[in-house]
Design an enzyme around this catalytic site. Sequence first.
Site, PDB file in Angstrom:
ATOM      1  N   SER A 105      16.670 -18.929  47.805  1.00 45.54           N
ATOM      2  CA  SER A 105      16.525 -17.510  48.284  1.00 45.54           C
ATOM      3  C   SER A 105      16.165 -16.712  46.911  1.00 45.54           C
ATOM      4  O   SER A 105      16.671 -15.425  46.760  1.00 45.54           O
ATOM      5  CB  SER A 105      17.799 -16.937  49.063  1.00 45.54           C
ATOM      6  OG  SER A 105      17.971 -17.694  50.219  1.00 45.54           O
ATOM      7  N   ASN A 134       6.921 -23.415  47.621  1.00 50.76           N
ATOM      8  CA  ASN A 134       7.310 -24.589  48.662  1.00 50.76           C
ATOM      9  C   ASN A 134       6.913 -23.878  50.008  1.00 50.76           C
ATOM     10  O   ASN A 134       7.763 -23.147  50.370  1.00 50.76           O
ATOM     11  CB  ASN A 134       8.478 -24.942  48.469  1.00 50.76           C
ATOM     12  CG  ASN A 134       8.842 -26.047  49.383  1.00 50.76           C
ATOM     13  OD1 ASN A 134       8.107 -26.425  50.266  1.00 50.76           O
ATOM     14  ND2 ASN A 134      10.434 -26.284  49.476  1.00 50.76           N
ATOM     15  N   TRP A 135       5.799 -24.173  50.488  1.00 51.93           N
ATOM     16  CA  TRP A 135       5.521 -23.482  51.798  1.00 51.93           C
ATOM     17  C   TRP A 135       5.958 -24.238  53.072  1.00 51.93           C
ATOM     18  O   TRP A 135       6.034 -23.835  54.074  1.00 51.93           O
ATOM     19  CB  TRP A 135       4.001 -23.738  51.977  1.00 51.93           C
ATOM     20  CG  TRP A 135       3.076 -22.843  51.283  1.00 51.93           C
ATOM     21  CD1 TRP A 135       3.585 -22.129  50.075  1.00 51.93           C
ATOM     22  CD2 TRP A 135       1.728 -22.835  51.246  1.00 51.93           C
ATOM     23  NE1 TRP A 135       2.596 -21.352  49.363  1.00 51.93           N
ATOM     24  CE2 TRP A 135       1.377 -21.752  50.018  1.00 51.93           C
ATOM     25  CE3 TRP A 135       0.554 -22.960  51.961  1.00 51.93           C
ATOM     26  CZ2 TRP A 135       0.058 -21.333  49.956  1.00 51.93           C
ATOM     27  CZ3 TRP A 135      -0.639 -22.745  51.481  1.00 51.93           C
ATOM     28  CH2 TRP A 135      -1.010 -22.139  50.552  1.00 51.93           C
ATOM     29  N   LYS A 136       6.835 -25.274  52.766  1.00 51.24           N
ATOM     30  CA  LYS A 136       7.533 -26.098  53.767  1.00 51.24           C
ATOM     31  C   LYS A 136       6.494 -26.264  55.090  1.00 51.24           C
ATOM     32  O   LYS A 136       5.300 -26.298  54.867  1.00 51.24           O
ATOM     33  CB  LYS A 136       8.684 -25.418  54.283  1.00 51.24           C
ATOM     34  CG  LYS A 136       9.447 -25.047  53.073  1.00 51.24           C
ATOM     35  CD  LYS A 136      11.005 -24.762  53.296  1.00 51.24           C
ATOM     36  CE  LYS A 136      11.626 -24.390  52.101  1.00 51.24           C
ATOM     37  NZ  LYS A 136      13.125 -24.315  52.216  1.00 51.24           N
ATOM     38  N   HIS A 142      13.704 -32.933  47.854  1.00 49.85           N
ATOM     39  CA  HIS A 142      14.178 -31.800  48.366  1.00 49.85           C
ATOM     40  C   HIS A 142      15.308 -31.778  49.343  1.00 49.85           C
ATOM     41  O   HIS A 142      15.356 -32.867  50.068  1.00 49.85           O
ATOM     42  CB  HIS A 142      12.912 -31.001  49.146  1.00 49.85           C
ATOM     43  CG  HIS A 142      13.348 -29.503  49.585  1.00 49.85           C
ATOM     44  ND1 HIS A 142      14.146 -29.343  50.638  1.00 49.85           N
ATOM     45  CD2 HIS A 142      13.159 -28.381  48.855  1.00 49.85           C
ATOM     46  CE1 HIS A 142      14.289 -27.725  50.726  1.00 49.85           C
ATOM     47  NE2 HIS A 142      13.539 -27.280  49.471  1.00 49.85           N
ATOM     48  N   GLY A 170      17.256 -20.669  52.019  1.00 45.98           N
ATOM     49  CA  GLY A 170      16.733 -19.986  53.211  1.00 45.98           C
ATOM     50  C   GLY A 170      17.845 -19.378  53.957  1.00 45.98           C
ATOM     51  O   GLY A 170      17.755 -18.944  55.035  1.00 45.98           O
ATOM     52  N   GLU A 195      18.614 -26.340  43.331  1.00 44.03           N
ATOM     53  CA  GLU A 195      18.728 -25.793  44.524  1.00 44.03           C
ATOM     54  C   GLU A 195      20.026 -25.951  45.128  1.00 44.03           C
ATOM     55  O   GLU A 195      20.090 -26.910  45.898  1.00 44.03           O
ATOM     56  CB  GLU A 195      17.465 -26.517  45.314  1.00 44.03           C
ATOM     57  CG  GLU A 195      15.831 -26.183  44.702  1.00 44.03           C
ATOM     58  CD  GLU A 195      14.966 -25.903  45.921  1.00 44.03           C
ATOM     59  OE1 GLU A 195      14.330 -25.074  45.763  1.00 44.03           O
ATOM     60  OE2 GLU A 195      14.981 -26.823  46.731  1.00 44.03           O
ATOM     61  N   GLU A 245      15.808 -30.848  52.193  1.00 42.85           N
ATOM     62  CA  GLU A 245      15.752 -30.842  53.419  1.00 42.85           C
ATOM     63  C   GLU A 245      15.126 -32.628  53.806  1.00 42.85           C
ATOM     64  O   GLU A 245      15.425 -33.012  54.982  1.00 42.85           O
ATOM     65  CB  GLU A 245      14.703 -29.769  53.836  1.00 42.85           C
ATOM     66  CG  GLU A 245      15.162 -28.576  53.972  1.00 42.85           C
ATOM     67  CD  GLU A 245      14.129 -27.418  53.844  1.00 42.85           C
ATOM     68  OE1 GLU A 245      12.811 -27.616  53.714  1.00 42.85           O
ATOM     69  OE2 GLU A 245      14.764 -26.254  53.667  1.00 42.85           O
ATOM     70  N   GLY A 298      10.771 -20.775  48.520  1.00 43.00           N
ATOM     71  CA  GLY A 298      10.197 -21.037  49.912  1.00 43.00           C
ATOM     72  C   GLY A 298       9.765 -19.858  50.464  1.00 43.00           C
ATOM     73  O   GLY A 298       8.745 -19.423  50.591  1.00 43.00           O
ATOM     74  N   GLY A 299      10.747 -19.111  51.330  1.00 44.33           N
ATOM     75  CA  GLY A 299      10.157 -17.886  52.134  1.00 44.33           C
ATOM     76  C   GLY A 299       9.382 -17.032  51.420  1.00 44.33           C
ATOM     77  O   GLY A 299       8.554 -16.625  51.772  1.00 44.33           O
TER      78      GLY A 299
HETATM   79  P1  PGA Z   1      14.067 -20.501  49.940  1.00 43.45           P
HETATM   80  O1  PGA Z   1      13.482 -22.053  49.758  1.00 43.45           O
HETATM   81  O2  PGA Z   1      13.329 -19.560  48.962  1.00 43.45           O
HETATM   82  O3  PGA Z   1      13.352 -19.980  51.253  1.00 43.45           O
HETATM   83  O4  PGA Z   1      15.383 -20.408  49.702  1.00 43.45           O
HETATM   84  C1  PGA Z   1      13.662 -22.565  48.599  1.00 43.45           C
HETATM   85  C2  PGA Z   1      13.321 -24.244  48.687  1.00 43.45           C
HETATM   86  O5  PGA Z   1      13.921 -24.827  49.625  1.00 43.45           O
HETATM   87  O6  PGA Z   1      12.792 -24.816  47.962  1.00 43.45           O
END
Ligand code: PGA
Length: 248
Positions: free
Chosen positions: A209, A8-10, A94, A171, A165, A96, A230-231
């Site tokens: 994470s 997930n590149w956001k 998600h 994050g 999640e 977010e 994500g990251g």
């Molecule tokens: P993260 O994000 O790996 O940076 O914690 C995961 C996500 O939000 O899908």
Amino acid sequence: MKKLIAGNWKMNGDSASNAELLAGIVAGLPGLDACDVLVCPPSVYVASAVTALAGQSVAVGGQDVSVQVKGAYTGEVSADMLRDVGATYAIVGHSERRQYHGETDALVGEKAQAALAHGITPVVCIGETLAQREAGETNAVVKRQLAAVIHAVGHCVSELVLAYEPVWAIGTGQTATPEQAQAVHAVIRAQIAAATEHPERVRILYGGSMNAANATQLLAQPDIDGGLIGGASLKVADFLTIIRAAQG
Ligand code: PGA
């Protein structure tokens, strides 16, 4: 069932850095075909990612999808549009989106249904906040979020991909322990088993994470069928290490 490792590149990247990232992933993939791989760039880059990945076994997805099919919905992207440019998945619900865009359980369910109806596999995210976990509400929250999705998609439950999640782990570098994650995944699995004759088709990813150092232990849990990353999905070496950890 193969595991699924999804990036997930956001809202990150640009044309040059995306090309570099995708080329790096492709270069590292030979021999790592025991799991499925998905990348979810920002919507404006979905088409170029599909082009860059032509002939490769890496799927491309959106990070959101409209509940609407077409029309006067400024800023929205429909499932048909994603499919038209070659995407096959979309992240839905998600945290977010739930937090910053007011997406409700019911809307998330409708988005999952809209995706399925137009040939896009939704990766539906569910998970509790820190306050909810500390109040002992984790299972209730996850069950409520999942119930809305099951209700909305009817007989298509077995076509879902789910991602547990925990919001407090996203994050933050504060990953759920394999035991914490497995406990919730087992709850999700049981709820899915009550809703479809084919619960074994539903992959339940862990996200929050997940990184090169903790992926092996998380992915070894019986009910963790992959990761939504994500990251660490923005770094070629880390993403490839996680894909390697999913080879089983
Ligand atoms: P993260 O994000 O790996 O940076 O914690 C995961 C996500 O939000 O899908």
